[in-house]
Structure formats: structure tokens, C-alpha cells
Design a protein around this motif. Structure first.
Motif, PDB file in Angstrom:
ATOM      1  N   ALA A  55       0.814  -1.212   0.000  1.00  0.00           N
ATOM      2  CA  ALA A  55       0.000   0.000   0.000  1.00  0.00           C
ATOM      3  C   ALA A  55       0.849   1.265   0.000  1.00  0.00           C
ATOM      4  O   ALA A  55       0.437   2.294  -0.555  1.00  0.00           O
ATOM      5  N   PHE A  56       2.030   1.201   0.628  1.00  0.00           N
ATOM      6  CA  PHE A  56       2.892   2.387   0.743  1.00  0.00           C
ATOM      7  C   PHE A  56       4.305   1.998   0.329  1.00  0.00           C
ATOM      8  O   PHE A  56       5.203   1.835   1.164  1.00  0.00           O
ATOM      9  N   PRO A  57       4.516   1.847  -0.971  1.00  0.00           N
ATOM     10  CA  PRO A  57       5.783   1.289  -1.462  1.00  0.00           C
ATOM     11  C   PRO A  57       6.990   2.214  -1.311  1.00  0.00           C
ATOM     12  O   PRO A  57       8.129   1.743  -1.387  1.00  0.00           O
ATOM     13  N   ASP A  58       6.763   3.531  -1.079  1.00  0.00           N
ATOM     14  CA  ASP A  58       7.889   4.454  -1.003  1.00  0.00           C
ATOM     15  C   ASP A  58       8.486   4.581   0.400  1.00  0.00           C
ATOM     16  O   ASP A  58       9.458   5.317   0.591  1.00  0.00           O
ATOM     17  N   GLY A  59       7.891   3.897   1.357  1.00  0.00           N
ATOM     18  CA  GLY A  59       8.514   3.918   2.676  1.00  0.00           C
ATOM     19  C   GLY A  59       7.508   3.925   3.809  1.00  0.00           C
ATOM     20  O   GLY A  59       6.361   4.345   3.651  1.00  0.00           O
ATOM     21  N   ARG A  60       7.955   3.392   4.928  1.00  0.00           N
ATOM     22  CA  ARG A  60       7.179   3.451   6.181  1.00  0.00           C
ATOM     23  C   ARG A  60       8.125   3.995   7.233  1.00  0.00           C
ATOM     24  O   ARG A  60       9.166   3.415   7.518  1.00  0.00           O
ATOM     25  N   VAL A  61       7.750   5.126   7.827  1.00  0.00           N
ATOM     26  CA  VAL A  61       8.629   5.842   8.739  1.00  0.00           C
ATOM     27  C   VAL A  61       7.979   5.915  10.115  1.00  0.00           C
ATOM     28  O   VAL A  61       6.807   6.286  10.235  1.00  0.00           O
ATOM     29  N   ILE A  62       8.759   5.557  11.132  1.00  0.00           N
ATOM     30  CA  ILE A  62       8.251   5.585  12.504  1.00  0.00           C
ATOM     31  C   ILE A  62       8.977   6.687  13.264  1.00  0.00           C
ATOM     32  O   ILE A  62      10.209   6.718  13.307  1.00  0.00           O
ATOM     33  N   VAL A  63       8.195   7.598  13.853  1.00  0.00           N
ATOM     34  CA  VAL A  63       8.749   8.715  14.611  1.00  0.00           C
ATOM     35  C   VAL A  63       8.204   8.659  16.028  1.00  0.00           C
ATOM     36  O   VAL A  63       6.976   8.700  16.229  1.00  0.00           O
ATOM     37  N   ASP A  64       9.097   8.552  16.997  1.00  0.00           N
ATOM     38  CA  ASP A  64       8.700   8.591  18.406  1.00  0.00           C
ATOM     39  C   ASP A  64       8.508  10.049  18.795  1.00  0.00           C
ATOM     40  O   ASP A  64       9.457  10.831  18.790  1.00  0.00           O
ATOM     41  N   MET A  65       7.282  10.425  19.121  1.00  0.00           N
ATOM     42  CA  MET A  65       6.976  11.819  19.442  1.00  0.00           C
ATOM     43  C   MET A  65       7.257  12.150  20.905  1.00  0.00           C
ATOM     44  O   MET A  65       6.943  13.252  21.363  1.00  0.00           O
ATOM     45  N   ARG A  66       7.852  11.218  21.622  1.00  0.00           N
ATOM     46  CA  ARG A  66       8.231  11.469  23.012  1.00  0.00           C
ATOM     47  C   ARG A  66       9.746  11.662  23.068  1.00  0.00           C
ATOM     48  O   ARG A  66      10.495  10.879  22.502  1.00  0.00           O
ATOM     49  N   SER A  67      10.172  12.711  23.768  1.00  0.00           N
ATOM     50  CA  SER A  67      11.601  13.005  23.872  1.00  0.00           C
ATOM     51  C   SER A  67      12.253  12.057  24.875  1.00  0.00           C
ATOM     52  O   SER A  67      11.561  11.398  25.662  1.00  0.00           O
ATOM     53  N   PRO A  68      13.576  11.968  24.894  1.00  0.00           N
ATOM     54  CA  PRO A  68      14.256  11.099  25.859  1.00  0.00           C
ATOM     55  C   PRO A  68      13.946  11.448  27.315  1.00  0.00           C
ATOM     56  O   PRO A  68      14.038  10.594  28.194  1.00  0.00           O
TER      57      PRO A  68
END
Length: 883
Positions: free
Chosen positions: A342-355
Motif C-alpha cells: 500500500a505504501f511502497p515508497d517507505g514506512r517511517v516511525i517517529v517517536d513523538m516522546r523526547s528522551p
């Protein structure tokens, strides 16, 4: 070569596949689905009593019909006829009625499930002794009994569902041990094709892949063995983002090195169980087992993403929300790995919580996204330039963005694509319906069956083998929360020998539960505490104080009463608790109730004892029982006006508003909470309020014939009365126990309780309990047919009540007197007494008793000398059958 036992010959019941009862011409298999369900539940707990409640749950889940008990009796009768067809001589005697349900007598050799388990255990024992030939033969015999999934033609409820899961795992265990034994016997050539099929069916089962690698290597196919490892590793990395476990990696090294040890017949390198402890991340849980019970949610999210990818109008966002530790991040990760097409150009995971635990800044989130898509080199420092770069990528490419640990809709807005093609999956605690719209999925705790399976899969087959009761208890103590189940499983797996009994005992104690749910970096308490820390101070205080409420759930009105705030403020507080995922919601609208998750309740009580002043916990509990006692007393007064034996201030407007005009409905909703609170008051040694609450609850439990709960609470009340040393509670509690025994036709027990109550009341000058005890004795004489003695006792009770101005006592005495007079063939006097009873009930506004008295008076007036041969209603809802 071991002989093959003809185990199938003696089987009369088959459940390992479609149900079969009997054989050939004597086939007695039930055709009706409900009959198959009932018989299956009895067979799966063979030679053990299955309660009526358990059978009802299996047949009708959580919505049994009002005639459930009677319908079940009909099913039992039909099953007895079926068993008689199978065995004309003794078939009907095989299904026995035994409190609290039914018992099906089955010879162990007649049920394929029992035979399978016996053969499997014998196979394990033979393997432990080193007798591989016998082990392989026994496991092969056991597996031959399977004709398909357990009871594949029978609808599954709690019993069948749990057993199906257990037996499916046990079948796989038998299969794996049979393969292991065959490998030890040098049958590697014959095993290759079978193992190819098995590893295709169980694509992530490391044991089976290890067996395949060994079989290939011993067959002179070293390259194929290495390729098998590469294929498994690729699947695990693509689907789960993890590497194979250390045991399988060690085997890979042996194959790579051409280790001659692998050519031995008793190969030590074949792993016994999957090691799931090689990842410390508390949220992105490693094993495939972590997704047990999540198929529906995965399908729902993937369906929504498919519509977005196809250009569906509306928000290009799907939200996944739920309490900490429910597995939101792991679920999003799995979905991202599966969304290649469905999304051939990439799947990106971003953690929206800081360290540091707070939300990431916009620039940090933008930079993480761009780096995740493969952008290298210098990035802009200006927020708007970064945002423009993000928008450009989302407009040009078909990308799936996973924003993990989101706390506000503002964090998501910059990532929402303006053109079709890309999509966003958001994980958060509170639902973000403003951006996700209807595509907002709640990830709750697991159902009991999948929860038990997740723990068992993590702990390992050896640790939980044949321990289903303890596995279920551990799952319940973990509140069926995935992160807690994984922590528990890892703790058990990390201990040599994995003593599940000892672990379960330690987990039961709230004082040691957190220690048992922490291993390495995985700390369940810390995860749950993060939700509490993020809440406002009013919400945190409410979280601590409301933990003193009973576990059965509570309405917002009780929150207002306990916290001593107005209803509008209470609604705001409850909303804040729900948004922070610190409370669970039950029901909707005006019938909505709230409760703590099992582990959050433990945490809240701990925080109350450590963060508030020592007196705060007692103050909170005092408010809880004071509120519930006021409510219960008010409801009791509405249900049975004038019956209460203890004085106190009248119910306030708040109690009247909460209970409303339907006391039976209020009692039904609060029944379990009130019963729990009686026990809690007893444990806290608050004898007087404990006795008062039990006494106020008694009339409701009597009205609905809840004998077990009535007896349990009255026994506690009697104990509290003894500790108080006050004759009033003692006399009243004895009279209540007498009523209970009389209702259950335990007449000697009732006689003893009434006599003791009368003695204490007479010695202490207590009119109300004396009258009640005398009426009880009169009712016993009526049951004996001694109408003259019954009339004397009732007349004395009436005199005592009239003198004391006790309208309820006089009303009840007149009821008993009327039936005594009727038994003495004095219908006119009986009619007058019953009409006086109706008048007093009307003065008390006891509508239920007034209606009963008027109906009884009408019945007396129309008996025409047939009193001894007619059924009579002698109390509301309680009938005396004809002689």
C-alpha cells in the motif's frame, strides 16, 4: 520397534476434530448446536462437576435468557436420552446432577482428548529416559487421534475456547517432540519434506526451523540449511523487527562452521523453546506471540489504511489509543512492516516522546521523519523550512508515517498529507478523534483466553505444561495487560526450572507484585506510572482517593459524593481520568460506570499510602463507606419501608438523587460493590458500619433470592455483632439468619436462630427484633401445620409491635396471624387480619407488601373452605404449595 496400541478401538467420545459420540450404527452425536455445546463443556471437564453458571456462560455467553436454568435442565434431559441410545443399560446414569451443577462420568479410555494427553505425557517421559524409539511411537499415536481443530463443529464459549487454545499448543508440542525423537533416531532424510511444510505453516516457530536446519545438514545439504536460517531471519526482521534468538544463532554458527557435533544422533543444538528475552524494549514487544488476540484490531487498522491508500475522502489518519502497556507501539510497528504494498515508497516511525519523557519539539520530530525517509546531509534549522520539506515528501511519495506516543492533535497536524497517497498512524493514550475521525481504534486489554496464551508462549512450554489454572490466574493478576503478561512470562522463563506455583503465590501479594513484573529494563510499574505523572494534580488526587471504591465499578454520582464536589466538577475529573487512561469506561450514556484496571488499582492504593498523609487513606475509605451506607440505607427504605433496625439521620438529597425511584435497579447495579464493601469493612475492623451495611443489604438479597450472598454477608454481620458486644446487632443478625434458613427450608437451623434472637431481645427489652423472631417462629409452626401455636406466637408478636409503635412489625405479625387463623378454619378472622396488614403496609407506603396483602386477602375471600388444598403466597414472591 515399539508396538502400536489400538487406542482408537475403545473411544466412545471424540472431540479432537468434529464431535463424535458412539460409533457406527450406535452413533449418538447430538445434531442441535446447543446440545453439542453442553455435552462438549461436560466432556472437557470430564469426571468433574461443571457448575450451572459455567454451562450457562458457555451456552449463552453474557446474555443468558431468563429461563436459562430451566432450559439447561431440558438440555440435560435430552443429553441423558442421547447417552441412553449410546449405552441402553447405563447411559442415563452417566450424567449426574451434583451441586452446583452436573457431572458426566467417562472412562478415561473412552475420550480421545484424555487418551491423547496420556500418550503425549508417556512420550515425554520416554524422551527423558533416552528411549527415542518409544517416544516417537507414542507421540505418533497421540497425533493420529487428531481429525481437525478441537470441536470444530461446536460454537466455542469460555470453556471450549480456553481448551481449544491449550490443546492446539499441546498438539504442536507433541508434533515438535515427535520430530525431535525422529531426528535422534537418524530419520533426517524422511523428515526434510515434512519439516518444509511445517515451517511454512508455522513461519516463525524457531524450534521447527532449527529441526529443519539439522535435518538438511545431516542430509549433506549444508547450503540449504544456511538458506533456511536466512529465510527465517528475513521473515522475523521484516515482520517483527527482531533477530532470531541466541540458540538458533548458535546453531547457525555450527552449520556455517561445519561443526561435526551436528552429525550426532542426539543433537544438543536443537532448541527446546523460543527465547523471547533478547529485546529489552518495554513497548515494542519482540515475539510473534505478542500479537495473540489482536487479529481483529490489525485487520481494522489495515482496512482503514487500504481505503486511504485507494484515495478515500476524509482524514488520511488512523488512531490507535489505549492505556500504557496495551501494546500500541508494537501494533503500529507490525502494521508498518506489513504495509509494503500500500505504501511502497517507505514506512517511517517517529517517536513523538523526547528522551526526557515530554513531547518532542516540532523541529526534532521533522528531523527524525526526514532522516527516517533516507534524507542525508544538512537539514534546515528553521521550523517552516523543515515543515515544507516534510510536506513535499508526503505529496510526492506514497509513505506511511507512524507517529508513536502522541499527546496532542497539534503534534500530528503538520504530518497530515494534503494529497492522496500517504497516510498517518497515530498511537496515543487518549483518542484523537479530531484528526482520526471515525478511524480511531481503542486497544484494550486482552480477553482471558488470549491473555493466558500470551503469558504461556512467553514463559515457555515446559514451565506452563499442564498448568492451565495457574496460567489463567497469572493472566488475571496481570489484568490481561500485554506488557504485564510479557514481564511475567519472562520472569518465569528466566528462572531455572520455572516454578510457576511459587511465582503465582508471589504475584498474588500487592506488596510483591511490582517486583514480579519487573525484569531487566522492562518495568510495568514505571510504564503505568508515566500515565499518572502526565495527569493534572486534581486528576492525580482523584486517582488516589477513588481507589478506595469497590472494584465492581462506580457511577460519576458516587465520585461526586466521595470527593465531596458538585456533579459537574466530578464529570470533569472522571473525563480527565479516562483521557489519561487511568479509568476504564463501562457502558455509555446515563448508565456509564467506571472502574480501575487491576494493576492501576494496586498502583493507586500504593500512591495513596505513600504520597498522602497517613490519615488520608483512612479518610478516603471512610468517605466511601459512609456514602455507600447512606445510599444503601435509602434504597433499603424505599424497598422495605419500616424494616430497618438501626437509627440514623435521614438520607440527604444526594442519596435520593443517586438511588432514584427504582431501588431494585440501583441494588442490582451496585450489588457486587456493596458485597465487596461489607468484606472490606470487616477486614478494616469497622464492625458497626459493616454490620449496618450488611443489614441494609439483606432485604434486597432476600427479595431476589440471592441465598449465597445473603448468607455470606449475614455471617459477617453476625461476627461483627459478636465483636461489638451489643445485643441489638446480635438479636437482629440472628433473626436475619433465621429468615435465611427458613427461606431455604432449613427448619431446625431457623428454629435455633429465631429462639436465640428472641431470648437476647427479651432479656434486653428490644421490641423490634423480638417481634421479628416471634413471627419467624410462628411461620415455622405454620410449616409444621401447628396453626394454633402459630396463632399464639403471631398474636404475641403483634402485641409487642403495637406497644412499641413498630408499624412494620405489626404488619408482618398480622400477615402470619392471618395464615394461622386460616389454618384454624377461621377465614373471616383471617380476612380481617390480612386487610389490617394491607392498611398498615399502605401507611408505611410499602407498595410491594400492600399489593401482596390485598392479593392474599382476595385469595382468602375466595377460598370457600379450601384453605388446606390450595397454594398460597405467604410472603411477597414466596408460595406455600398445597398439602
Amino acid at each position: 520397534m515399539p508396538s502400536v496400541e489400538p487406542v482408537e478401538a475403545g473411544l466412545r467420545y471424540r472431540v479432537l476434530g468434529p464431535m463424535e459420540v458412539g460409533a457406527g450404527a450406535a452413533d449418538a452425536t447430538p445434531r442441535a448446536a446447543k446440545l453439542r455445546v453442553a455435552l462438549a463443556a461436560l466432556l472437557l471437564q470430564t469426571n468433574a462437576v461443571v457448575s450451572v453458571q459455567a454451562l450457562a456462560d458457555e451456552l449463552w455467553a453474557e446474555r443468558p435468557p431468563r429461563t436459562a436454568t430451566m432450559t439447561l435442565q431440558v438440555y440435560v434431559s435430552q443429553l441423558r436420552r442421547i447417552l441412553e441410545v449410546m449405552d441402553p443399560e447405563r447411559g442415563r446414569d452417566l450424567l449426574v446432577t451434583r451441586t452446583p451443577g452436573y457431572l458426566l462420568l467417562v472412562d478415561p479410555d473412552e475420550l480421545d482428548l484424555v487418551v491423547f494427553e496420556r500418550l503425549h505425557r508417556r512420550g515425554l517421559d520416554a524422551a527423558r529416559r533416552g528411549d527415542d524409539a518409544l517416544a516417537a511411537s507414542l507421540q505418533r499415536q497421540a497425533l493420529r487421534l487428531w481429525r481437525g481443530p478441537l470441536l470444530s463443529d461446536v460454537p466455542h464459549g469460555p470453556i471450549l475456547g480456553a481448551t481449544a487454545v491449550r490443546m492446539s499448543e499441546l498438539r504442536l508440542d507433541a508434533l515438535e517432540h515427535r520430530v525431535r525423537a525422529d531426528l535422534h533416531l537418524g530419520r533426517h532424510h524422511a523428515l526434510v519434506s515434512e519439516l518444509r511444510a511445517l515451517t511454512s505453516e508455522y513461519a516463525l516457530h524457531e524450534d521447527l526451523h532449527a529441526h529443519l536446519m539439522v535435518a538438511l545438514y545431516r542430509s549433506g545439504r549444508q547450503a540449504d540449511a544456511l538458506r533456511a536460517f536466512v529465510d527465517l531471519r528475513r521473515a522475523m526482521v521484516d515482520e517483527l523487527g527482531i533477530e532470531p534468538g541466541p540458540a538458533l544463532r548458535a546453531l547457525h554458527r555450527q552449520v556455517l562452521d561445519g561443526d561435526p557435533e551436528l552429525l550426532g544422533l542426539r543433537d544438543r543444538a536443537v532448541v527446546a523453546s523460543v527465547d523471547t528475552r533478547h529485546r529489552a524494549d518495554a513497548v515494542r514487544l519482540p515475539p510473534a506471540a505478542e500479537f495473540i488476540g489482536r487479529d481483529d484490531v490489525v485487520s481494522e487498522v489495515e482496512a482503514a489504511l487500504a481505503e486511504i491508500a485507494a484515495g478515500r475522502p476524509g482524514p488520511a489518519c488512523v488512531g490507535v489509543h489505549g492505556m500504557p502497556g496495551a501494546g500500541k507501539s508494537a501494533l503500529a510497528l507490525r502494521i508498518a512492516h506489513r504495509a509494503v504494498t500500500a505504501f511502497p515508497d517507505g514506512r517511517v516511525i517517529v517517536d513523538m516522546r523526547s528522551p526526557t519523557g515530554g513531547p518532542r519539539s516540532r523541529s526534532e520530530a521533522f528531523a527524525a521523519f526526514l532522516r527516517g525517509t533516507g534524507v542525508t546531509g544538512h537539514l534546515p534549522t528553521d521550523d517552516e523550512e523543515l515543515a515544507s520539506a516534510v510536506r513535499g515528501l508526503l505529496e510526492r511519495e506514497r509513505i506511511l508515517v507512524v507517529l508513536d506516543n502522541v499527546t496532542s492533535e497539534g503534534q500530528v497536524q503538520p504530518f497530515l498529507p494534503a494529497t492522496p497517497g500517504s497516510a498517518v498512524v497515530v498511537t496515543s493514550r487518549a483518542p484523537l478523534t479530531g484528526i482520526a475521525g471515525p478511524a480511531s481504534v481503542r486497544l484494550g486489554v486482552l480477553e482471558p483466553g488470549p491473555a493466558a496464551r500470551l503469558f504461556a508462549a512467553t514463559a515457555g512450554a515446559e514451565a506452563v505444561y499442564d498448568r492451565s489454572d495457574e496460567v489463567s490466574e497469572v493472566a488475571a493478576l496481570c489484568g490481561n495487560l500485554p506488557i504485564a503478561l510479557l514481564a511475567a512470562g519472562r520472569r518465569v522463563a528466566s528462572e531455572p526450572g520455572g516454578d510457576l506455583t511459587a511465582y503465582t503465590a508471589m504475584l498474588r501479594s500487592p506488596e510483591s507484585r511490582w517486583d514480579q513484573l519487573r525484569i531487566h529494563e522492562l518495568d510495568v510499574r514505571a510504564v503505568l506510572l508515566s500515565g499518572y505523572a502526565a495527569a493534572t494534580e486534581p486528576v492525580r488526587r482523584a486517582f488516589r482517593w477513588l481507589s478506595q471504591l469497590p472494584a465492581g465499578g462506580f457511577p460519576p454520582s458516587v465520585v461526586a459524593a466521595v470527593l465531596d464536589i458538585d456533579p459537574a466538577e466530578a464529570a470533569t475529573v472522571v473525563h480527565g481520568l479516562v483521557d489519561a487512561q487511568l479509568l476504564e469506561t463501562l457502558g455509555t450514556g446515563r448508565s456509564a460506570r467506571f472502574r480501575y484496571h487491576e494493576l492501576l488499582s494496586v498502583l493507586a492504593r500504593e500512591l495513596l499510602s505513600t504520597q498522602d498523609e497517613p490519615v488520608a487513606a483512612r479518610t478516603a475509605f471512610d468517605r466511601v463507606w459512609t456514602v455507600y451506607l447512606d445510599l444503601c440505607r435509602h434504597a433499603d427504605h424505599l424497598l422495605s419501608p419500616g424494616r430497618s433496625f438501626w437509627a440514623g439521620p435521614g438520607a440527604g438529597k444526594r442519596a435520593a438523587a443517586i438511588v432514584g425511584e427504582e431501588p431494585l435497579a440501583w441494588f442490582a447495579a451496585e450489588r457486587q460493590s456493596l458485597i465487596q464493601l461489607v468484606g472490606a469493612l470487616f477486614e478494616a475492623e469497622l464492625w458497626r458500619p459493616g454490620w449496618q451495611l450488611a443489614e441494609s443489604l439483606g432485604s434486597y438479597l432476600e427479595a431476589v433470592a440471592a441465598w449465597g450472598d445473603w448468607e455470606a454477608t449475614q455471617q459477617l454481620a453476625m461476627d461483627a455483632a459478636a465483636r461489638l458486644g451489643d445485643p441489638v446487632p446480635r438479636a437482629v443478625s440472628l433473626a436475619s439468619l433465621g429468615d435465611l434458613a427458613w427461606q431455604r427450608r432449613r427448619y431446625p437451623e431457623a428454629e435455633e436462630s429465631y429462639r436465640r434472637a428472641a431470648e437476647i431481645a427479651e432479656q434486653s427489652g428490644l421490641a423490634q427484633p423480638l417481634s421479628r423472631a416471634l413471627v419467624g417462629l410462628a411461620d415455622l409452626r405454620l410449616a409444621d401445620g401447628d396453626h394454633a401455636r402459630a396463632r399464639v406466637l403471631a398474636e404475641r408478636a403483634l402485641s409487642v409491635s403495637d406497644t412499641a409503635g413498630d408499624l412494620w412489625g405489626s404488619c408482618n405479625a398480622l400477615r402470619s396471624l392471618a395464615f394461622g387463623l386460616l389454618g384454624d378454619n377461621r377465614p373471616d378472622d383471617a380476612l380481617r387480619a390480612m386487610m389490617e396488614c394491607a392498611v398498615l403496609a399502605g401507611r408505611l407506603r410499602h407498595r410491594r407488601f400492600e399489593g401482596f396483602a390485598l392479593a392474599a386477602a382476595h385469595r382468602i375471600a375466595t377460598l370457600d373452605g379450601r384453605a388446606g388444598s390450595e397454594a398460597l403466597e405467604i410472603q411477597p414472591g414466596l408460595w406455600r404449595l398445597s398439602n
